[in-house]
Design an enzyme around this catalytic site. Structure first.
Site, short mmCIF file in Angstrom:
data_model
loop_
_atom_site.label_atom_id
_atom_site.label_comp_id
_atom_site.label_asym_id
_atom_site.label_seq_id
_atom_site.Cartn_x
_atom_site.Cartn_y
_atom_site.Cartn_z
N CYS A 86 46.70 -35.76 -4.38
CA CYS A 86 47.02 -36.63 -5.01
C CYS A 86 45.75 -37.09 -6.14
CB CYS A 86 46.52 -38.33 -4.21
SG CYS A 86 48.24 -37.95 -3.48
N ARG A 136 47.15 -32.23 -10.30
CA ARG A 136 47.04 -32.67 -8.71
C ARG A 136 48.48 -33.42 -7.61
NH1 ARG A 136 41.75 -32.80 -7.55
NH2 ARG A 136 42.64 -34.26 -5.51
N TRP A 161 51.40 -36.91 -4.74
CA TRP A 161 52.48 -35.85 -4.23
C TRP A 161 52.42 -36.24 -2.85
CZ3 TRP A 161 51.55 -32.35 -0.35
CH2 TRP A 161 51.89 -31.29 -0.46
N ASN A 218 43.69 -41.34 -2.04
CA ASN A 218 43.94 -40.00 -1.46
C ASN A 218 43.25 -39.57 -0.71
OD1 ASN A 218 44.35 -37.52 -1.95
ND2 ASN A 218 42.68 -37.24 -3.32
N GLY A 219 44.30 -39.20 1.09
CA GLY A 219 43.56 -38.97 1.96
C GLY A 219 45.29 -39.00 2.50
N GLU A 228 49.86 -11.42 -4.08
CA GLU A 228 49.97 -11.83 -5.44
C GLU A 228 51.03 -11.73 -6.04
OE1 GLU A 228 48.00 -14.27 -5.75
OE2 GLU A 228 48.04 -14.80 -8.12
N LYS A 246 52.76 -15.56 -6.89
CA LYS A 246 53.57 -16.19 -8.40
C LYS A 246 54.63 -15.60 -9.52
CE LYS A 246 49.92 -16.68 -9.00
NZ LYS A 246 49.23 -17.31 -8.79
N GLU A 304 56.32 -18.78 -7.02
CA GLU A 304 55.67 -20.20 -6.92
C GLU A 304 56.63 -21.19 -7.98
OE1 GLU A 304 51.59 -21.49 -7.51
OE2 GLU A 304 51.49 -19.65 -8.23
N HIS A 354 59.62 0.43 8.47
CA HIS A 354 59.27 -0.68 9.11
C HIS A 354 60.36 -1.38 8.93
CE1 HIS A 354 56.14 2.80 10.43
NE2 HIS A 354 55.81 2.70 9.53
N LYS A 379 48.01 -28.40 -7.20
CA LYS A 379 47.39 -27.54 -7.81
C LYS A 379 46.09 -27.62 -6.86
CE LYS A 379 44.63 -24.56 -10.42
NZ LYS A 379 45.40 -23.41 -10.75
C1 AGP Z 1 48.12 -20.26 -6.56
O1 AGP Z 1 48.40 -19.95 -8.06
C2 AGP Z 1 48.18 -20.86 -6.22
N1 AGP Z 1 48.22 -22.08 -7.04
C3 AGP Z 1 47.35 -21.51 -4.39
O2 AGP Z 1 47.87 -20.80 -3.94
C4 AGP Z 1 46.32 -21.80 -4.58
O3 AGP Z 1 45.43 -20.40 -4.60
C5 AGP Z 1 45.46 -21.86 -2.74
O4 AGP Z 1 46.34 -23.70 -2.76
C6 AGP Z 1 43.79 -21.88 -2.88
O5 AGP Z 1 43.62 -23.07 -3.67
P1 AGP Z 1 41.61 -23.09 -4.16
O6 AGP Z 1 41.61 -21.70 -4.41
O7 AGP Z 1 42.31 -24.02 -5.32
O8 AGP Z 1 41.67 -23.30 -2.52
#
Ligand code: AGP
Length: 590
Positions: free
Chosen positions: A2, A27, A73, A99-100, A467, A471, A474, A490, A585
């Protein structure tokens, strides 16, 4: 996971806190709220995105010069107004944002429910009732006595109408920074919360708390109660970094920043890179660890360390490091984390430290937790990344890791002139790729019209495929998988049909590209539709042609292509590109 922020001073506090929450919205964005003190505490909170809430209930309009706020969140308890923060005690004189995760909240709630009226399902609410229970005549004392009974993690802001000149803040394993301003002081989960008003920050470390008034900040240890002398961090980030500058979404702006962010990573002082390369040379075992996109950067780098420096370096998912790795005092563990706050990556680094390993980190956010306990810190200098989907920070991580591999190779007496020269041309090649954006958008329109996708690559582009799939998933919510082209036959190949399309990353002429072509044939032979993203000439209907590089540097060239494809597919589907559902994020929970 959060965002929290607060202000105390002479200005209109709810306005400052609202501005801060908007900056922290990345966040978490399922609900938010603000509590401000005038003569009494007033709270406004609701579910939804911050701007919607502002429109509905004038969130930023509360009287008073002291306020705290929270953007959520959900972890404990669903997305409801009752579960949104701030939370109040029974008398309505104490407000808390947190937050936590409070891990012993069930026992505490059971005990407190005998005397206190709970109105939410959150773990946080036990905090405010416990502070109420402990409050005699001193808020600071009540907070500290409360924290002594708390197990778990927290960044915490507490205000009381009984002591309306101060915010008590505390931190354990969740980020918190104090911003020093003129006429008032700030606090936030990261510097973006107060960057518009303060460039001087005091990052709190674990087990520290502070009493913040409009003209003073006193930091103390939660354990000893002793006053601490803290360094003040001068922040160079400009607020411009948090503006879209004409782009419809931050993600598109950040994709376009890559030629310059790669250049910034290329300009990081050589001494910083060399120090870590020397530690790598000395170490018997080396692990790179990260999550999501950062893990993919580690996986690409694993190839570079082996091919360029001849060194075995193992990339490990940070949530699995403790289960998989053999860590001792001859080990170097390098965390790769944009935010420097990812719970899994911090836990992996903490575990490694406990086992006696040396710790390094490649990180983007100034003053973040990861920077506070690693022996070696490389700031990747990508500037603030606002979009939840990581783009420019990925290619910056790649750049730093490549520089480490090159430096290590030099220490090992290897000739790296060719690759160094080629690496210096990457920002220009990246510009060439970005100049064919319209063609890429065209492919997003014409090719992406089923609901399942396979991304395939080989060698160093296996993580590229992973990757690319991440992308797409997500931000579009479409199903995608990324894997090595060789693995396809396989099992996964049985999924190929009219609902499953394949995207292949084909580097310039190389042994791998020849092998990839036969894997692509295997898909076509089963009537699978294939889009080839190629650096060489291909004899296929669907392709995007890219500038040439050696295979080892091709991940840089493929990155903006899959990022733009995902972006335009998400736009076409009407997704909220910068804030995809259910994500945030930084993932600061386990
Ligand atoms: C990437 O698009 C994602 N939002 C996510 O996988 C991110 O890379 C991951 O949570 C790691 O975050 P960080 O690099 O801040 O540790």
């Amino acid at each position: 996971m959060c965002g929290i922020t607060g202000y105390v001073g002479t200005g209109k506090a709810s306005r400052y806190v609202f501005e801060g929450l908007k900056k922290l919205e990345y966040r978490g964005y399922d609900s938010c709220g603000i509590a401000a003190i005038d003569d009494i505490i007033r709270v406004k909170k609701d579910t939804g995105m911050i701007d919607e809430i502002e429109e509905r209930i004038d969130l930023s309009e509360l009287p008073g010069c002291i306020a705290i706020g929270h953007t959520r969140w959900a972890t404990h308890g669903g997305v409801t107004v009752e579960n949104a923060h701030p939370h109040l005690d029974c008398s309505g004189t104490i407000a808390v944002v947190h937050n936590g995760i409070i891990s012993n909240y069930k026992e505490l709630r059971k005990e407190l429910e005998k005397k206190h009226r709970f109105t939410s399902d959150t773990d946080t609410e036990v905090l405010v009732h416990l502070i109420e229970e402990n409050y005699k005549q001193n808020l600071e004392e009540a907070v500290i006595n409360t924290l002594k009974r708390i197990k778990g993690t927290y960044a915490l802001l507490v205000i009381s109408s009984e002591e309306p000149d101060r915010i008590i803040v505390a931190r354990k394993e969740s980020p918190l920074l104090i911003g020093l301003g003129d006429g008032g002081n700030f606090v936030g989960s990261d510097v973006s919360a107060f960057l518009a008003h303060s460039r001087k920050a005091i990052p709190l470390d674990d087990d520290e708390y502070a009493v913040i008034t409009g003209n003073s900040v006193e930091v103390k240890s939660i354990i000893t109660g002793k006053k601490l002398d803290k360094d003040i961090l001068e922040i160079e980030l400009t607020e411009k970094a948090a503006m879209k500058e004409g782009y419809p979404y931050f993600m598109l702006k950040e994709i376009h920043e890559q030629p310059s962010t790669i250049t910034s990573a290329q300009n990081i002082y050589p001494e910083e890179i060399r120090t870590v390369a020397e530690a790598m040379q000395k170490a018997e075992k080396i692990y790179l660890t990260g999550a999501g996109t950062s893990l993919h950067a580690c996986e690409v780098a694993e190839y570079w360390f082996s091919k360029i420096a001849g060194k075995l370096v193992v990339a490990v998912d940070s949530s699995e490091l403790e289960n998989r790795a053999v860590v001792d005092n001859k080990t170097l563990v390098i965390g790769v984390t944009q935010s420097g706050e990812t719970y899994d990556t911090l836990s992996a680094m903490r575990f490694a430290k406990k086992m006696g390993a040396e710790i390094g980190v490649i990180v983007n956010v100034i003053g973040s937790t990861a920077t506070r306990f690693a022996e070696y810190v490389i700031m990747q200098s990508s500037g603030m990344e606002v979009s939840v989907a990581a783009t420019k920070t990925y290619t910056s991580q790649l750049s730093v890791l490549l520089r480490l591999a090159i430096e290590l190779a030099k220490l090992e007496g290897k000739d790296v002139k060719v690759i160094e020269k080629e690496f210096s041309s990457i920002p220009d090649k990246m510009r060439q790729v970005l100049s064919i954006e319209d063609e890429i958008k065209g492919k997003a329109d014409s090719f992406f019209n089923v609901s399942n996708y396979l991304f395939i690559g080989k060698g160093i582009n296996t993580p590229t495929a992973e990757e690319a799939a991440l992308k797409l998933k997500e931000i579009t919510y479409l199903h995608a998988e990324g894997m090595s082209a060789g693995l396809l036959k396989h099992g996964t190949i049985s999924l190929i049909d009219e609902n499953m399309s394949t995207i292949a990353f084909l580097p310039s002429d190389s042994e791998n590209s020849a092998k990839m072509l036969s894997n692509i044939q295997e898909v076509s032979a089963r009537d699978g539709r294939v889009l080839i993203i190629s650096q060489g000439k291909v004899d296929e209907d669907e392709f995007i042609s890219l500038p040439d590089t050696s295979e080892v540097l091709s991940p840089f060239i493929f990155s903006p292509v899959f990022q733009l494809l995902a972006y335009y597919v998400a736009v076409k589907l009407g997704r909220n590109v910068d804030k995809p559902r259910a994500l945030a994020k930084s993932v600061t929970v386990e």
